[in-house]
Design an enzyme around this catalytic site. Structure first.
Site, PDB file in Angstrom:
ATOM      1  N   GLU A  40       4.812  21.532   7.878  1.00 63.15           N
ATOM      2  CA  GLU A  40       5.422  20.509   8.745  1.00 63.15           C
ATOM      3  C   GLU A  40       6.954  20.493   8.722  1.00 63.15           C
ATOM      4  O   GLU A  40       7.587  19.978   9.653  1.00 63.15           O
ATOM      5  CB  GLU A  40       4.902  19.115   8.383  1.00 63.15           C
ATOM      6  CG  GLU A  40       5.412  18.578   7.048  1.00 63.15           C
ATOM      7  CD  GLU A  40       4.879  17.186   6.711  1.00 63.15           C
ATOM      8  OE1 GLU A  40       3.656  16.986   6.794  1.00 63.15           O
ATOM      9  OE2 GLU A  40       5.696  16.308   6.381  1.00 63.15           O
ATOM     10  N   ASP A  79      -2.248  13.471   8.990  1.00 63.86           N
ATOM     11  CA  ASP A  79      -0.914  12.901   9.198  1.00 63.86           C
ATOM     12  C   ASP A  79       0.138  13.820   8.601  1.00 63.86           C
ATOM     13  O   ASP A  79       1.336  13.601   8.777  1.00 63.86           O
ATOM     14  CB  ASP A  79      -0.834  11.511   8.537  1.00 63.86           C
ATOM     15  CG  ASP A  79       0.492  10.818   8.828  1.00 63.86           C
ATOM     16  OD1 ASP A  79       0.858  10.732  10.017  1.00 63.86           O
ATOM     17  OD2 ASP A  79       1.175  10.383   7.878  1.00 63.86           O
ATOM     18  N   HIS A 125       3.376  12.696  10.245  1.00 64.76           N
ATOM     19  CA  HIS A 125       3.830  12.026   9.021  1.00 64.76           C
ATOM     20  C   HIS A 125       4.340  10.611   9.342  1.00 64.76           C
ATOM     21  O   HIS A 125       5.455  10.233   9.004  1.00 64.76           O
ATOM     22  CB  HIS A 125       4.917  12.844   8.325  1.00 64.76           C
ATOM     23  CG  HIS A 125       4.905  12.666   6.838  1.00 64.76           C
ATOM     24  ND1 HIS A 125       4.937  13.708   5.952  1.00 64.76           N
ATOM     25  CD2 HIS A 125       4.848  11.550   6.077  1.00 64.76           C
ATOM     26  CE1 HIS A 125       4.920  13.255   4.714  1.00 64.76           C
ATOM     27  NE2 HIS A 125       4.855  11.925   4.766  1.00 64.76           N
ATOM     28  N   ARG A 171      -0.320  14.826   1.434  1.00 66.40           N
ATOM     29  CA  ARG A 171       0.645  15.921   1.599  1.00 66.40           C
ATOM     30  C   ARG A 171      -0.107  17.117   2.180  1.00 66.40           C
ATOM     31  O   ARG A 171      -1.237  17.424   1.772  1.00 66.40           O
ATOM     32  CB  ARG A 171       1.266  16.327   0.256  1.00 66.40           C
ATOM     33  CG  ARG A 171       2.330  15.377  -0.255  1.00 66.40           C
ATOM     34  CD  ARG A 171       3.593  15.383   0.612  1.00 66.40           C
ATOM     35  NE  ARG A 171       4.615  14.461   0.125  1.00 66.40           N
ATOM     36  CZ  ARG A 171       4.773  13.205   0.526  1.00 66.40           C
ATOM     37  NH1 ARG A 171       3.956  12.693   1.435  1.00 66.40           N
ATOM     38  NH2 ARG A 171       5.747  12.453   0.036  1.00 66.40           N
TER      39      ARG A 171
HETATM   40  P1  NAI Z   1       0.055   6.799  -6.744  1.00 67.75           P
HETATM   41  O1  NAI Z   1       0.944   7.514  -7.707  1.00 67.75           O
HETATM   42  O2  NAI Z   1      -0.039   5.297  -6.842  1.00 67.75           O
HETATM   43  O3  NAI Z   1      -1.438   7.381  -6.836  1.00 67.75           O
HETATM   44  C1  NAI Z   1      -1.735   8.739  -6.929  1.00 67.75           C
HETATM   45  C2  NAI Z   1      -3.063   8.868  -7.660  1.00 67.75           C
HETATM   46  O4  NAI Z   1      -3.408  10.259  -7.693  1.00 67.75           O
HETATM   47  C3  NAI Z   1      -3.003   8.376  -9.112  1.00 67.75           C
HETATM   48  O5  NAI Z   1      -4.067   7.486  -9.391  1.00 67.75           O
HETATM   49  C4  NAI Z   1      -3.130   9.650  -9.931  1.00 67.75           C
HETATM   50  O6  NAI Z   1      -3.807   9.454 -11.167  1.00 67.75           O
HETATM   51  C5  NAI Z   1      -3.937  10.524  -8.988  1.00 67.75           C
HETATM   52  N1  NAI Z   1      -3.854  11.934  -9.312  1.00 67.75           N
HETATM   53  C6  NAI Z   1      -2.840  12.623  -9.921  1.00 67.75           C
HETATM   54  N2  NAI Z   1      -3.190  13.915 -10.081  1.00 67.75           N
HETATM   55  C7  NAI Z   1      -4.435  14.048  -9.571  1.00 67.75           C
HETATM   56  C8  NAI Z   1      -5.332  15.132  -9.459  1.00 67.75           C
HETATM   57  N3  NAI Z   1      -5.015  16.343  -9.943  1.00 67.75           N
HETATM   58  N4  NAI Z   1      -6.531  14.905  -8.883  1.00 67.75           N
HETATM   59  C9  NAI Z   1      -6.878  13.672  -8.433  1.00 67.75           C
HETATM   60  N5  NAI Z   1      -6.064  12.604  -8.522  1.00 67.75           N
HETATM   61  C10 NAI Z   1      -4.867  12.789  -9.084  1.00 67.75           C
HETATM   62  O7  NAI Z   1       0.533   7.245  -5.305  1.00 67.75           O
HETATM   63  P2  NAI Z   1       0.320   6.488  -3.922  1.00 67.75           P
HETATM   64  O8  NAI Z   1       1.465   5.571  -3.679  1.00 67.75           O
HETATM   65  O9  NAI Z   1      -1.039   5.965  -3.838  1.00 67.75           O
HETATM   66  O10 NAI Z   1       0.507   7.708  -2.905  1.00 67.75           O
HETATM   67  C11 NAI Z   1      -0.446   8.751  -2.815  1.00 67.75           C
HETATM   68  C12 NAI Z   1       0.140   9.900  -2.017  1.00 67.75           C
HETATM   69  O11 NAI Z   1       0.331   9.468  -0.670  1.00 67.75           O
HETATM   70  C13 NAI Z   1       1.541  10.331  -2.474  1.00 67.75           C
HETATM   71  O12 NAI Z   1       1.439  11.338  -3.457  1.00 67.75           O
HETATM   72  C14 NAI Z   1       2.179  10.840  -1.226  1.00 67.75           C
HETATM   73  O13 NAI Z   1       2.025  12.245  -1.215  1.00 67.75           O
HETATM   74  C15 NAI Z   1       1.353  10.244  -0.094  1.00 67.75           C
HETATM   75  N6  NAI Z   1       2.133   9.408   0.807  1.00 67.75           N
HETATM   76  C16 NAI Z   1       2.099   9.704   2.145  1.00 67.75           C
HETATM   77  C17 NAI Z   1       2.801   8.933   3.047  1.00 67.75           C
HETATM   78  C18 NAI Z   1       2.743   9.194   4.513  1.00 67.75           C
HETATM   79  O14 NAI Z   1       3.547   8.631   5.271  1.00 67.75           O
HETATM   80  N7  NAI Z   1       1.821  10.000   5.000  1.00 67.75           N
HETATM   81  C19 NAI Z   1       3.655   7.823   2.587  1.00 67.75           C
HETATM   82  C20 NAI Z   1       3.560   7.563   1.157  1.00 67.75           C
HETATM   83  C21 NAI Z   1       2.844   8.359   0.308  1.00 67.75           C
END
Ligand code: NAI
Length: 345
Positions: A260, A255, A292, A231
């Protein structure tokens, strides 16, 4: 027949959503504008609204939706930082698609990294112009380099696996480390200090907002490569630009971008973009910006459509998937009713 008001539609959304809504006798009205305070009136008469990453579902919008009798907000994405979940609590249920293809984002992350460090974007433009010079195209090997991964959820873990295939040294930071994994966790400062490349895969929260800023960049190695496919708000863009100008940061692959909302997903090729920070980023030879796009694969789009429609059906059939509903007290088990009743409230 259930009715969904679908905001911020793009052509590529329709294939999957038309298929799964027809299959389940659900009516979808597609709207091009994003859901905002100005467009919320379009949601009158619908059971659900379907929104994406840049719709603005703030307190005002939530209360309007509630007044119109909307029961469910269906996020066709994983992140939900653009929805005021506190305002929704007790009024409107919020569903998301927590995983649709973490591979799509992880693979795009590596695509950005390789493009940047092997100067593929420069080479592509040159050879199209029959310029076969190699001057200034020297890259570096990923083998043996240290990559710092922040956030080791679904995407972060798959990206770590990909990096492993390249023979990289992987260090990770996560607020909630996965002790069952074989990943090597370090504290955030150590990750900043030791990484040649840093990739962000954590959600945007109050805690992670501007995680990459002047102070954190100061501790990083000179020439560090920063990748953000998570993000935009995780990075203070002004500090990043300063660090690229003074050569502390060697390259950035983005990305996502903190401002944005009014720009990405649209064609401004015939306009003068008013965002000077974005224009500056794009003008830098060692910055790559994609809009994105990391999620955008056929597999991901199909999974998103299927799961979003299933979220609505299972909500009405009282068989909800508790992993897909989110509320602002999910983490506090005594206040969120999800585990007892299947719904957050
Ligand atoms: P997820 O929920 O599986 O993993 C997120 C991880 O971040 C978890 O292990 C969590 O413990 C950790 N986390 C939470 N708070 C934290 C902190 N303060 N410091 C460090 N780590 C922390 O999510 P997933 O599916 O892996 O997605 C990650 C991110 O990718 C999403 O939050 C979303 O913003 C982004 N995303 C971007 C996309 C794109 O098209 N560019 C598409 C899908 C997701």
């Amino acid at each position: 027949m259930m009715k969904i008001a679908f905001f911020d539609v793009k052509q590529y959304d329709k294939t999957g959503f038309d298929f799964y809504s027809d299959l389940n006798n659900i009516k979808i009205k597609y709207y091009e504008p994003r859901l905002t305070a100005d467009t919320v009136g379009l949601a009158q008469g619908f059971d659900a609204v379907c929104v994406f990453v840049n719709d603005e579902v703030d307190d005002y919008v939530v209360n309007k939706l509630y007044e119109y009798g909307v029961k469910v907000i269906l996020l066709r994405c994983a992140g939900f930082n653009n929805v005021d979940t506190k305002a929704c609590f007790g009024k409107i249920h919020v569903y998301r698609v927590p995983a649709y293809s973490p591979y799509s984002v992880a693979e795009h992350t590596m695509a950005l990294l390789l493009t940047s460090i092997r100067r593929i974007h420069k080479a592509y433009n040159r050879t199209r112009d029959f310029n076969f010079s190699l001057t200034e195209l020297t890259g570096f090997d990923l083998f043996g380099k240290t990559i710092g991964i922040i956030g080791t959820g679904k995407i972060g873990k798959i990206f770590a696996n990909i990096c492993n295939g390249f023979g990289m040294n992987i260090i990770c930071y996560d607020k909630f480390p996965d002790k069952s994994s074989k990943l090597k966790y370090v504290d955030l400062q150590e990750l900043f200090k030791k990484s040649d490349i840093i990739s962000l895969h954590c959600p945007l929260t109050d805690e992670t907002s501007y995680l990459i800023n002047k102070n954190s960049i100061d501790v990083m190695k000179k020439g560090v490569v920063i990748i953000n496919t998570s993000r935009g708000g995780l990075i203070n863009t002004e500090d990043l630009i300063d660090a690229i100008k003074n050569k502390k940061v060697g390259a950035a692959c983005l990305d996502v971008y903190e401002e944005e909302n009014d720009i990405f997903f649209r064609d401004f090729s015939n306009h003068i973009v008013q965002d000077d920070q974005l224009a500056r980023l794009i003008s830098l030879p060692n910055v790559i910006v994609t809009s994105h796009q990391a999620f955008l694969t056929k597999e991901a789009l199909d999974n998103i459509a299927q799961m979003t429609i299933n979220n609505l059906i299972s909500f009405y059939e009282n068989k909800p998937n508790i992993n897909n509903e989110v509320c602002y007290v999910c983490a506090k088990r005594e206040e969120c009713h999800k585990e007892k009743s299947g719904k957050c409230f």
